[in-house]
Motif scaffolding. Structure first.
Motif, PDB file in Angstrom:
ATOM      1  N   ALA A 136       0.831  -1.206   0.000  1.00 48.37           N
ATOM      2  CA  ALA A 136       0.000   0.000   0.000  1.00 48.37           C
ATOM      3  C   ALA A 136       0.867   1.257   0.000  1.00 48.37           C
ATOM      4  O   ALA A 136       0.528   2.254  -0.660  1.00 48.37           O
ATOM      5  N   ASN A 137       1.975   1.217   0.707  1.00 50.22           N
ATOM      6  CA  ASN A 137       2.876   2.366   0.785  1.00 50.22           C
ATOM      7  C   ASN A 137       3.503   2.681  -0.574  1.00 50.22           C
ATOM      8  O   ASN A 137       3.854   3.824  -0.851  1.00 50.22           O
ATOM      9  N   ASN A 138       3.636   1.667  -1.411  1.00 48.35           N
ATOM     10  CA  ASN A 138       4.177   1.856  -2.760  1.00 48.35           C
ATOM     11  C   ASN A 138       3.079   2.150  -3.779  1.00 48.35           C
ATOM     12  O   ASN A 138       3.333   2.145  -4.986  1.00 48.35           O
ATOM     13  N   ASN A 139       1.881   2.397  -3.290  1.00 47.66           N
ATOM     14  CA  ASN A 139       0.721   2.692  -4.140  1.00 47.66           C
ATOM     15  C   ASN A 139       0.449   1.602  -5.170  1.00 47.66           C
ATOM     16  O   ASN A 139       0.069   1.887  -6.301  1.00 47.66           O
ATOM     17  N   GLU A 140       0.674   0.360  -4.775  1.00 43.99           N
ATOM     18  CA  GLU A 140       0.388  -0.779  -5.631  1.00 43.99           C
ATOM     19  C   GLU A 140      -0.920  -1.427  -5.169  1.00 43.99           C
ATOM     20  O   GLU A 140      -1.307  -1.288  -4.010  1.00 43.99           O
ATOM     21  N   PRO A 141      -1.580  -2.144  -6.054  1.00 45.64           N
ATOM     22  CA  PRO A 141      -2.812  -2.827  -5.640  1.00 45.64           C
ATOM     23  C   PRO A 141      -2.500  -3.996  -4.704  1.00 45.64           C
ATOM     24  O   PRO A 141      -1.536  -4.732  -4.917  1.00 45.64           O
ATOM     25  N   ILE A 142      -3.308  -4.129  -3.678  1.00 44.15           N
ATOM     26  CA  ILE A 142      -3.132  -5.218  -2.718  1.00 44.15           C
ATOM     27  C   ILE A 142      -3.844  -6.453  -3.264  1.00 44.15           C
ATOM     28  O   ILE A 142      -5.034  -6.397  -3.566  1.00 44.15           O
ATOM     29  N   PRO A 143      -3.121  -7.567  -3.409  1.00 43.26           N
ATOM     30  CA  PRO A 143      -3.756  -8.787  -3.905  1.00 43.26           C
ATOM     31  C   PRO A 143      -4.888  -9.236  -2.976  1.00 43.26           C
ATOM     32  O   PRO A 143      -4.741  -9.250  -1.753  1.00 43.26           O
ATOM     33  N   PHE A 144      -6.007  -9.582  -3.575  1.00 42.04           N
ATOM     34  CA  PHE A 144      -7.167  -9.977  -2.787  1.00 42.04           C
ATOM     35  C   PHE A 144      -6.881 -11.223  -1.962  1.00 42.04           C
ATOM     36  O   PHE A 144      -7.419 -11.384  -0.867  1.00 42.04           O
ATOM     37  N   ALA A 145      -6.012 -12.097  -2.441  1.00 42.17           N
ATOM     38  CA  ALA A 145      -5.661 -13.302  -1.684  1.00 42.17           C
ATOM     39  C   ALA A 145      -5.034 -12.940  -0.337  1.00 42.17           C
ATOM     40  O   ALA A 145      -5.259 -13.625   0.665  1.00 42.17           O
ATOM     41  N   MET A 146      -4.260 -11.863  -0.317  1.00 43.86           N
ATOM     42  CA  MET A 146      -3.660 -11.424   0.944  1.00 43.86           C
ATOM     43  C   MET A 146      -4.728 -10.941   1.916  1.00 43.86           C
ATOM     44  O   MET A 146      -4.638 -11.210   3.119  1.00 43.86           O
ATOM     45  N   VAL A 147      -5.726 -10.259   1.411  1.00 42.86           N
ATOM     46  CA  VAL A 147      -6.821  -9.784   2.254  1.00 42.86           C
ATOM     47  C   VAL A 147      -7.597 -10.976   2.813  1.00 42.86           C
ATOM     48  O   VAL A 147      -7.971 -10.998   3.991  1.00 42.86           O
ATOM     49  N   ARG A 148      -7.809 -11.991   1.967  1.00 40.62           N
ATOM     50  CA  ARG A 148      -8.500 -13.208   2.432  1.00 40.62           C
ATOM     51  C   ARG A 148      -7.713 -13.905   3.532  1.00 40.62           C
ATOM     52  O   ARG A 148      -8.272 -14.307   4.539  1.00 40.62           O
ATOM     53  N   TRP A 149      -6.412 -14.071   3.317  1.00 41.79           N
ATOM     54  CA  TRP A 149      -5.599 -14.750   4.320  1.00 41.79           C
ATOM     55  C   TRP A 149      -5.557 -13.969   5.629  1.00 41.79           C
ATOM     56  O   TRP A 149      -5.541 -14.567   6.705  1.00 41.79           O
ATOM     57  N   ARG A 150      -5.578 -12.657   5.535  1.00 37.44           N
ATOM     58  CA  ARG A 150      -5.615 -11.855   6.764  1.00 37.44           C
ATOM     59  C   ARG A 150      -6.907 -12.123   7.518  1.00 37.44           C
ATOM     60  O   ARG A 150      -6.897 -12.309   8.740  1.00 37.44           O
ATOM     61  N   ALA A 151      -8.019 -12.199   6.811  1.00 36.95           N
ATOM     62  CA  ALA A 151      -9.306 -12.500   7.455  1.00 36.95           C
ATOM     63  C   ALA A 151      -9.291 -13.898   8.060  1.00 36.95           C
ATOM     64  O   ALA A 151      -9.792 -14.102   9.183  1.00 36.95           O
ATOM     65  N   ILE A 152      -8.718 -14.852   7.355  1.00 38.79           N
ATOM     66  CA  ILE A 152      -8.645 -16.230   7.864  1.00 38.79           C
ATOM     67  C   ILE A 152      -7.816 -16.285   9.142  1.00 38.79           C
ATOM     68  O   ILE A 152      -8.238 -16.879  10.147  1.00 38.79           O
ATOM     69  N   LEU A 153      -6.647 -15.650   9.116  1.00 39.45           N
ATOM     70  CA  LEU A 153      -5.786 -15.671  10.297  1.00 39.45           C
ATOM     71  C   LEU A 153      -6.422 -14.963  11.485  1.00 39.45           C
ATOM     72  O   LEU A 153      -6.339 -15.446  12.622  1.00 39.45           O
ATOM     73  N   LYS A 154      -7.081 -13.838  11.240  1.00 37.16           N
ATOM     74  CA  LYS A 154      -7.745 -13.114  12.331  1.00 37.16           C
ATOM     75  C   LYS A 154      -8.846 -13.963  12.955  1.00 37.16           C
ATOM     76  O   LYS A 154      -8.969 -14.038  14.177  1.00 37.16           O
ATOM     77  N   GLN A 155      -9.645 -14.618  12.117  1.00 42.05           N
ATOM     78  CA  GLN A 155     -10.726 -15.450  12.644  1.00 42.05           C
ATOM     79  C   GLN A 155     -10.189 -16.667  13.388  1.00 42.05           C
ATOM     80  O   GLN A 155     -10.716 -17.038  14.435  1.00 42.05           O
ATOM     81  N   ALA A 156      -9.147 -17.281  12.862  1.00 41.04           N
ATOM     82  CA  ALA A 156      -8.563 -18.450  13.519  1.00 41.04           C
ATOM     83  C   ALA A 156      -8.006 -18.066  14.889  1.00 41.04           C
ATOM     84  O   ALA A 156      -8.218 -18.782  15.874  1.00 41.04           O
ATOM     85  N   ARG A 157      -7.314 -16.939  14.969  1.00 36.77           N
ATOM     86  CA  ARG A 157      -6.798 -16.459  16.267  1.00 36.77           C
ATOM     87  C   ARG A 157      -7.931 -16.196  17.233  1.00 36.77           C
ATOM     88  O   ARG A 157      -7.856 -16.530  18.411  1.00 36.77           O
ATOM     89  N   SER A 158      -8.970 -15.580  16.741  1.00 40.94           N
ATOM     90  CA  SER A 158     -10.121 -15.263  17.576  1.00 40.94           C
ATOM     91  C   SER A 158     -10.780 -16.535  18.113  1.00 40.94           C
ATOM     92  O   SER A 158     -11.178 -16.592  19.280  1.00 40.94           O
ATOM     93  N   LYS A 159     -10.876 -17.547  17.291  1.00 44.72           N
ATOM     94  CA  LYS A 159     -11.484 -18.817  17.721  1.00 44.72           C
ATOM     95  C   LYS A 159     -10.660 -19.478  18.807  1.00 44.72           C
ATOM     96  O   LYS A 159     -11.175 -20.206  19.630  1.00 44.72           O
TER      97      LYS A 159
END
Length: 68
Positions: free
Chosen positions: A38-61
């Motif tokens: 994001a700091n380089n003004n490049e598009p963030i791959p959607f797969a990275m956003v998905r994995w972040r959601a997966i990891l956050k939910q797994a930690r929460s569980k």
């Protein structure tokens, strides 16, 4: 390939080989990569956003959402 976020998070949260620290470190590394992209003004791959959601939910569980 579609990743079901809830199913993946459930599977990871139930895996005893993955420690709470592993979740925390993986999420921190992923967030750092997203920040650099994001700091380089490049598009963030959607797969990275998905994995972040997966990891956050797994930690929460696991009940360790505030670790680290």
């Amino acid at each position: 390939m579609t990743i079901d976020i809830k199913a993946a998070a459930d599977k990871l949260a139930a895996d005893p080989r993955i420690t709470d620290y592993d979740f925390w470190r993986s999420l921190k590394n992923l967030n750092n990569e997203i920040y650099q992209i994001a700091n380089n003004n490049e598009p963030i791959p959607f797969a990275m956003v998905r994995w972040r959601a997966i990891l956050k939910q797994a930690r929460s569980k696991r009940g360790r959402a505030n670790f680290g």
